[in-house]
Motif scaffolding. Structure first.
Motif, short mmCIF file in Angstrom:
data_model
loop_
_atom_site.label_atom_id
_atom_site.label_comp_id
_atom_site.label_asym_id
_atom_site.label_seq_id
_atom_site.Cartn_x
_atom_site.Cartn_y
_atom_site.Cartn_z
N ALA A 1 0.66 -1.65 0.24
CA ALA A 1 0.41 0.21 -0.10
C ALA A 1 0.82 0.98 -0.06
N PRO A 2 0.38 2.51 -0.52
CA PRO A 2 1.53 3.47 -0.64
C PRO A 2 1.73 4.04 1.08
N SER A 3 3.23 4.31 0.92
CA SER A 3 3.33 5.00 2.12
C SER A 3 3.28 6.21 2.41
N GLN A 4 3.36 6.44 3.63
CA GLN A 4 3.56 8.27 3.59
C GLN A 4 3.98 9.25 2.86
N ASP A 5 5.10 8.89 2.66
CA ASP A 5 6.05 9.92 2.15
C ASP A 5 5.48 10.75 0.37
N PHE A 6 4.35 9.35 0.13
CA PHE A 6 3.76 9.07 -1.58
C PHE A 6 2.86 10.25 -1.03
N PHE A 7 1.79 10.65 -0.29
CA PHE A 7 0.81 11.27 -0.33
C PHE A 7 1.77 12.99 0.58
N LEU A 8 2.52 13.09 1.16
CA LEU A 8 3.54 13.94 1.82
C LEU A 8 4.32 14.76 0.52
N ARG A 9 4.83 13.92 -0.93
CA ARG A 9 5.55 14.59 -2.26
C ARG A 9 4.00 15.42 -2.41
N LEU A 10 2.95 14.53 -3.19
CA LEU A 10 1.96 15.20 -3.32
C LEU A 10 1.55 16.58 -3.03
N THR A 11 1.68 16.47 -1.36
CA THR A 11 1.13 17.18 -0.72
C THR A 11 1.77 18.57 -0.75
N GLN A 12 2.71 18.54 -0.31
CA GLN A 12 4.48 19.93 -0.78
C GLN A 12 3.67 19.76 -2.09
N SER A 13 3.88 19.56 -2.98
CA SER A 13 3.57 20.34 -4.36
C SER A 13 2.52 20.93 -4.83
N SER A 14 1.18 20.61 -3.65
CA SER A 14 -0.22 21.63 -3.54
C SER A 14 -0.90 20.89 -5.10
N LEU A 15 -0.32 19.31 -5.10
CA LEU A 15 -1.13 18.80 -6.00
C LEU A 15 -2.23 18.13 -5.89
N LEU A 16 -1.50 17.08 -4.37
CA LEU A 16 -3.12 16.22 -3.99
C LEU A 16 -4.30 17.74 -2.93
N PRO A 17 -4.72 18.30 -2.54
CA PRO A 17 -5.86 19.39 -1.85
C PRO A 17 -6.03 19.65 -3.42
N PHE A 18 -5.58 20.21 -3.94
CA PHE A 18 -6.79 21.01 -4.89
C PHE A 18 -7.18 19.52 -6.34
N TYR A 19 -6.56 18.70 -6.44
CA TYR A 19 -7.11 17.72 -6.44
C TYR A 19 -8.59 16.47 -5.59
N LEU B 1 -11.15 34.07 -10.52
CA LEU B 1 -10.22 33.14 -9.82
C LEU B 1 -10.44 31.97 -10.69
N SER B 2 -11.01 31.80 -12.18
CA SER B 2 -10.39 30.50 -12.84
C SER B 2 -8.81 31.28 -13.64
N MET B 3 -8.79 32.28 -13.50
CA MET B 3 -7.62 33.16 -13.83
C MET B 3 -6.36 32.60 -12.63
N ALA B 4 -6.50 33.48 -11.80
CA ALA B 4 -5.78 34.19 -10.63
C ALA B 4 -5.60 32.81 -10.03
N VAL B 5 -6.41 31.77 -9.32
CA VAL B 5 -6.00 30.26 -8.44
C VAL B 5 -5.17 29.89 -9.49
N PRO B 6 -4.50 29.62 -10.40
CA PRO B 6 -3.30 28.79 -11.51
C PRO B 6 -2.24 29.76 -11.10
N THR B 7 -2.37 31.14 -11.91
CA THR B 7 -0.67 32.29 -11.78
C THR B 7 -0.90 31.85 -10.51
N ILE B 8 -0.88 32.35 -9.19
CA ILE B 8 -0.63 31.79 -7.93
C ILE B 8 -0.23 30.41 -8.06
N ILE B 9 -0.18 29.65 -8.21
CA ILE B 9 -0.02 28.08 -7.70
C ILE B 9 1.47 28.36 -8.72
N TRP C 1 7.01 27.33 -9.35
CA TRP C 1 8.19 28.70 -9.87
C TRP C 1 9.34 28.91 -9.22
N LYS C 2 8.13 29.25 -8.21
CA LYS C 2 9.69 30.06 -7.05
C LYS C 2 10.18 28.79 -6.17
#
Length: 601
Positions: free
Chosen positions: A271-289, A407-415, A420-421
């Motif tokens: 089963a997936p490890s906690q590191d897998f979910f941590l990596r997806l969360t750190q890149s902000s991918l998992l919360p938005f998904y 928001l459909s333009m502002a949110v992806p721009t902020i992300i 990038w930073k």
């Protein structure tokens, strides 16, 4: 295993005259990298088609690159089988997304259909597991057909593509019986038969209504029945070990079999490890998904219940003169019902199925993570999704459509700026790094084989080492690290007995049965200490051979022999009668299998 990728690569290598410019290995790697470019482009296009803006495609690519560790099965390896196949599957999904759109014109629909046909067939030819992934897609389309009434004809056109690809693949893969007994073929045939039964019943009648209700049960029953019948009449070896593995993994069965327990111990099958979910969360991918998935799913359920309510109202009318147009609603941006779009329903169902697999087996995350990137990027860039959310929240201070467009333009721009930073410097640093393979013991072994071993020699040892020997030297080996065939798995188990408590005579008989001339004992396996408890190769062999007590009530079969890999190093009789040490270093011990046994005292 399909060899069409190598065949195509070799034809291109010769036809383009690259054999005079570049070495074959770099040409091969270049093709794989080029296919990954196609993969990312297809994800870009799919996200663009779903959201209507290129910002979604850019965000998809950014997330894909940042989470590349989880978008491939093995990060540090390039020529994997799925690296050839998945780009075509991504193209197929992009074409299917466009094909399912309600507002598509005739020429666009025709183009998407042709692209989908070509990519489906190519995907099936490139990878031996492709029909399983298409089976999940077919389930998604079946559920879409059940929920989205106006796309029924298009869905059944996709079923025809599946059948055509399966039978053409069967012929061009030299009558590959795995395609005939695949669950995909059984499901598609069942769906077409169920559709024919419904068409032959007059619409509006009581029987037609009953058929519609029992359609799901009918399809499931027909699928299982057809698959059983096909397996009875078609000779096949269709990954029976994988079914046994799933039974053991889910606790439906217990086994002491070495192969099954060895597979269960593999990290990629856990089963997936906690590191897998941590990596997806750190890149902000998992919360938005998760946010996008919840909104789309709830909107989809809202639309489905609405249609059921309308259908029930129509059935209650005594006149029955109302046309089917009442079920087809034109959904606009102001309506705030993103779950009413057929392509969204399909993607929501498909990502849930792929996510379910990834939650059970971490090794399948490379199928799900690209989908996560695409769906999350589509959601945050889609004005329609924001309008849906604001309609539920009953926002009145600001017009929902105007705020959604902002928001459909502002949110992806902020992300994008935050990604990038944080991640761009890391990516540039990694690109500047030059890493080198350093394993002097393995290099010395390969050098000795090339210089000292006869050309016709056959080597025996662990599958992983045999794969390295085959690639680096070209010499023949008894086994390879391939786990999709019962015979190969049995062969690997037999060769692994060199690390068990078996006699020299037993090991000699096993090796000579595979015509091995040389045996390689690895110190890392023989003296293995640091892995998961009970998952060392020698422990699994002892359990399978009954040399240790695994559970209460087990019978202990006492072995009067020591562990072979230890005993053979001592160089005393009877081991020296069967084997002669010809080379060794800190990690490897190479023994020649004697053709004439000389018994010494």
């Amino acid at each position: 295993m399909s060899l069409y990728p190598e065949l195509i690569a070799s034809v291109l290598y010769q036809a383009t005259g690259s054999n005079e410019i570049i070495e074959p290995v770099y040409f091969y790697i270049g093709i794989v990298f080029g296919l990954q470019g196609i993969y990312v482009t297809a994800l870009f296009v799919t996200s663009w088609l779903m959201s209507g803006t290129w910002l979604a495609g850019m965000l998809t690519v950014a997330w894909f690159i940042i989470n590349r560790v989880d978008t491939t099965r093995i990060e540090y390896s390039i020529p994997l089988r799925e690296n050839w196949a998945l780009p075509y599957f991504a193209c197929q999904i992009a074409a299917l997304t466009g094909y399912l759109k309600s507002n598509l014109n005739t020429y666009g629909e025709r183009f998407c259909y042709l692209l989908m046909s070509a990519s489906t067939y190519t995907f099936m030819m490139m990878w031996e597991y492709s029909h399983y992934l298409l089976f999940l897609q077919a389930i998604s389309l079946f559920l879409l057909d059940s929920f989205s009434l106006e796309q029924s004809d298009k869905v059944h056109e996709v079923y025809k593509i599946y059948i055509f690809s399966l039978f053409l693949g069967y012929l061009l893969q030299f009558e590959n019986s795995a395609l005939l007994v695949s669950p995909l073929l059984s499901l598609v045939v069942a769906l077409i038969l169920a559709k024919c039964l419904q068409l032959n019943v007059k619409k509006g009648t009581c029987i037609a209504k009953i058929m519609k209700v029992i359609n799901f049960y009918l399809v499931c029953t027909l699928t299982v029945t057809l698959n059983i019948i096909m397996k009875m009449f078609v000779p096949h070896k269709e990954n029976g070990h994988m079914l046994k593995f799933l039974e053991v993994k889910f606790g439906l069965n217990m086994t002491k079999n070495f192969t099954m327990n060895w597979l269960l111990c593999q990290e990629s099958l856990q089963a997936p490890s906690q590191d897998f979910f941590l990596r997806l969360t750190q890149s902000s991918l998992l919360p938005f998904y998760i946010l996008v998935l919840i909104i789309c799913f709830l909107s989809m359920m809202q639309v489905i219940f609405r249609r059921i309510k309308i259908s029930r109202s129509i059935l209650l009318l005594s006149t029955c003169k109302i046309s089917g147009k009442s079920l087809k609603e034109t959904i606009t941006l102001e309506d705030g019902r993103i779950g009413g779009r057929p392509e969204i329903i399909y993607h929501v169902i498909h990502t849930i199925l792929l996510g379910s697999l990834a939650m059970v087996i971490e090794g399948l995350k490379y199928l799900w993570t690209p989908y996560v990137c695409m769906l999350a990027a589509f959601g945050v860039c889609s004005p329609e999704l924001w309008v849906t959310l604001f309609k539920w929240l009953r926002l009145r201070t600001v017009h929902p459509v105007l705020l959604a467009l902002i928001l459909s333009m502002a949110v992806p721009t902020i992300i994008g700026l935050s990604l990038w930073k944080e991640f761009f410097p890391r990516l540039m640093t990694e690109l500047m790094e030059l890493q080198e393979f350093y394993d002097p013991d393995t290099v010395e072994l390969m050098t000795w084989i090339k210089r000292q071993a006869p050309v016709a020699a056959v080597f025996a040892g662990s599958p992983q080492l045999m794969g390295v020997i085959k690639l680096c030297t070209g010499w023949m080996v008894t086994s390879l690290p391939l786990y999709n065939d019962d015979d190969l798995l049995k062969r690997n188990e037999n060769i692994y007995q060199i690390y068990s408590k078996r006699s020299a005579e037993d090991i000699y008989k096993i090796l000579t049965s595979y015509k091995a001339n040389y045996l390689i004992v690895e110190d890392a396996i023989c003296n293995e200490v640091g892995t998961m408890r009970g998952c060392r190769v020698k422990d699994l062999l002892d359990i399978a051979n009954g040399h240790v007590v695994c559970e209460e009530g087990d019978k202990l079969t006492y072995s009067k022999y020591g562990r072979f890999c230890h005993e053979i190093k001592i160089n005393y009789s009877p081991y020296v009668n069967y084997f002669t040490r010809v080379y060794w270093n800190r990690s490897y011990f190479v023994y020649k299998v004697n053709t004439v046994i000389s018994f010494q005292s």
